[in-house]
Design an enzyme around this catalytic site. Structure first.
Site, PDB file in Angstrom:
ATOM      1  N   SER A  28     -17.469  31.592  45.982  1.00 48.37           N
ATOM      2  CA  SER A  28     -17.562  30.275  45.444  1.00 48.37           C
ATOM      3  C   SER A  28     -18.810  29.698  45.537  1.00 48.37           C
ATOM      4  O   SER A  28     -19.334  29.291  46.624  1.00 48.37           O
ATOM      5  CB  SER A  28     -16.348  29.242  46.065  1.00 48.37           C
ATOM      6  OG  SER A  28     -14.962  29.915  45.765  1.00 48.37           O
ATOM      7  N   HIS A  41     -15.400  30.612  39.561  1.00 51.32           N
ATOM      8  CA  HIS A  41     -15.718  32.117  39.476  1.00 51.32           C
ATOM      9  C   HIS A  41     -15.606  32.398  37.999  1.00 51.32           C
ATOM     10  O   HIS A  41     -14.905  32.516  37.271  1.00 51.32           O
ATOM     11  CB  HIS A  41     -14.302  32.665  40.213  1.00 51.32           C
ATOM     12  CG  HIS A  41     -14.281  32.358  41.604  1.00 51.32           C
ATOM     13  ND1 HIS A  41     -14.758  33.507  42.380  1.00 51.32           N
ATOM     14  CD2 HIS A  41     -14.246  31.616  42.187  1.00 51.32           C
ATOM     15  CE1 HIS A  41     -14.558  33.115  43.593  1.00 51.32           C
ATOM     16  NE2 HIS A  41     -14.351  31.945  43.641  1.00 51.32           N
ATOM     17  N   GLU A  77      -3.831  33.276  44.709  1.00 54.47           N
ATOM     18  CA  GLU A  77      -3.485  33.186  43.242  1.00 54.47           C
ATOM     19  C   GLU A  77      -2.374  33.780  42.859  1.00 54.47           C
ATOM     20  O   GLU A  77      -1.910  34.174  41.583  1.00 54.47           O
ATOM     21  CB  GLU A  77      -4.773  34.007  42.328  1.00 54.47           C
ATOM     22  CG  GLU A  77      -5.917  32.928  42.374  1.00 54.47           C
ATOM     23  CD  GLU A  77      -7.089  33.823  41.905  1.00 54.47           C
ATOM     24  OE1 GLU A  77      -7.389  33.625  40.715  1.00 54.47           O
ATOM     25  OE2 GLU A  77      -7.743  34.568  42.552  1.00 54.47           O
ATOM     26  N   MET A  90     -10.421  32.069  52.692  1.00 57.99           N
ATOM     27  CA  MET A  90      -9.341  32.432  52.085  1.00 57.99           C
ATOM     28  C   MET A  90      -9.573  33.894  51.368  1.00 57.99           C
ATOM     29  O   MET A  90      -8.790  34.163  50.113  1.00 57.99           O
ATOM     30  CB  MET A  90      -8.773  31.627  51.093  1.00 57.99           C
ATOM     31  CG  MET A  90      -8.466  30.241  51.748  1.00 57.99           C
ATOM     32  SD  MET A  90      -8.460  28.736  50.396  1.00 57.99           S
ATOM     33  CE  MET A  90      -8.262  27.173  51.403  1.00 57.99           C
ATOM     34  N   HIS A 124     -12.120  20.818  46.616  1.00 57.72           N
ATOM     35  CA  HIS A 124     -12.821  22.061  46.100  1.00 57.72           C
ATOM     36  C   HIS A 124     -14.243  21.670  45.410  1.00 57.72           C
ATOM     37  O   HIS A 124     -15.318  22.458  45.518  1.00 57.72           O
ATOM     38  CB  HIS A 124     -11.896  22.694  45.133  1.00 57.72           C
ATOM     39  CG  HIS A 124     -12.406  23.983  44.636  1.00 57.72           C
ATOM     40  ND1 HIS A 124     -12.649  25.177  45.301  1.00 57.72           N
ATOM     41  CD2 HIS A 124     -12.727  24.405  43.219  1.00 57.72           C
ATOM     42  CE1 HIS A 124     -13.010  26.144  44.471  1.00 57.72           C
ATOM     43  NE2 HIS A 124     -13.192  25.794  43.274  1.00 57.72           N
TER      44      HIS A 124
HETATM   45  N1  HPA Z   1     -11.035  26.241  54.889  1.00 55.20           N
HETATM   46  C1  HPA Z   1     -10.634  27.460  54.203  1.00 55.20           C
HETATM   47  N2  HPA Z   1     -11.095  27.888  53.071  1.00 55.20           N
HETATM   48  C2  HPA Z   1     -12.436  27.229  52.895  1.00 55.20           C
HETATM   49  C3  HPA Z   1     -12.931  26.225  53.389  1.00 55.20           C
HETATM   50  C4  HPA Z   1     -11.879  25.467  54.490  1.00 55.20           C
HETATM   51  O1  HPA Z   1     -12.323  24.603  55.169  1.00 55.20           O
HETATM   52  N3  HPA Z   1     -14.095  25.725  52.877  1.00 55.20           N
HETATM   53  C5  HPA Z   1     -14.375  26.649  52.027  1.00 55.20           C
HETATM   54  N4  HPA Z   1     -13.374  27.730  51.790  1.00 55.20           N
END
Ligand code: HPA
Length: 291
Positions: free
Chosen positions: A49, A80, A105, A229, A265
């Site tokens: 990302s 993405h 997803e 993730m 996000h």
């Molecule tokens: N936690 C999980 N996934 C992430 C985070 C977070 O704080 N920041 C970017 N991806």
């Protein structure tokens, strides 16, 4: 009727859908699309990302939308682009994926890792993962880069569950999931381009919720430095295939509860963009130095 039932089962089965045979089909399609210019890549790279800008540094790219690759679903997460690029970086042949498939997803772990099988089928001996991650180590802040030295799989899924794919190890050794020699190369590359590179343990969670403060305190006690993730299923498959893996986390935020700030996000994407130049310089130099 029998034929139909067989077809359905065949298609629905992750072992068939996202295994070695499907990867070969996808790889053949990509090779054909690129044509005689295709050169065996020195590595396959997945851009996390906010880190898709590296794609712009790839010279003479052939871009293939994920939707044109057999076996690939359309990427859904904002930010993405969802395309595969074949070209050169630092004059070395590479294949890069801008976008990936996350389990949050609704994808199976085997599908989340499927692109790595395709990179392997394209001949890439090295898998380079990148991701956005929350900083659990208290000294981390947005914009830090971390070379992953080890991971903890708290996704409670494993992409190798099911029949053993041809070419896979049944019980892959995970003593060194992130290749020590490649990590050293990454450190040297960071020094050359003047980018600070931390090292630490990444923990993969399913998401899509960010963690609660209590979960972050738990992760801290488990020895986690960064949380995200993705990446874990991909690296598991890379190791099962005997590919050497290396991975960089871009710390986009302090993990929940470590500051008063709420997570969004949009903030993650923005932080990714802010560190993009450092990340791109690091990976470009790393690719230049790859054997
Ligand atoms: N936690 C999980 N996934 C992430 C985070 C977070 O704080 N920041 C970017 N991806």
């Amino acid at each position: 009727m029998t034929g139909r039932a067989f077809e359905t089962a065949d298609f629905a089965s992750p072992e068939v859908g996202y295994g070695a045979a499907a990867a070969r089909t996808a790889a053949d399609h990509i090779r054909q699309h690129v044509g005689s210019d295709f050169a065996t890549p020195v590595c396959g790279i997945v851009l996390g990302s906010g880190l898709g800008g590296l794609a712009e540094r790839i010279a003479n790219p052939v871009r293939i939308p994920f939707s044109h690759i057999p076996g690939f679903p359309v990427a859904t997460v904002a930010g993405h682009a969802g395309q595969l690029l074949v070209g050169t970086l630092a004059k070395r042949p590479v294949v890069a994926l801008a976008g990936r498939f996350h389990m949050y997803e609704g994808h199976d772990a085997a599908l989340a890792a499927f692109p790595v099988r395709v990179l392997h089928a394209l001949g890439a001996p090295v898998y380079v993962a990148s991701n956005a991650a929350g900083g659990v180590r208290r000294t981390f802040s947005a914009g830090d880069l971390m070379c992953i030295v080890d991971h903890i799989n708290l996704m409670y899924r494993n992409p190798l569950i099911g029949g053993v794919e041809p070419g896979d190890e049944r019980f892959p050794d995970m003593s060194d999931p992130y290749d020590p020699a490649l990590r050293a190369l990454l450190r040297e590359s960071a020094a050359t381009v003047g980018v600070a590179l931390h090292e630490g343990v990444y923990c993969g969670l399913l998401g899509p919720t960010y963690e609660t403060p209590a979960e972050v305190r738990m992760l801290e006690r488990l020895g986690v430095d960064a949380v995200g993730m993705s990446t874990v299923p991909e690296v598991i498959v890379a190791r099962a295939l005997g590919m050497r893996a290396v991975a960089v986390s871009c710390i986009t935020n302090k993990a929940a509860g470590l500051t008063a700030e709420r997570l969004s996000h949009a903030e993650v994407m923005e932080a990714g963009r802010a560190v993009a130049a450092d990340f791109e310089a690091l990976i470009t130099e790393f690719v230049r130095r790859l054997p």
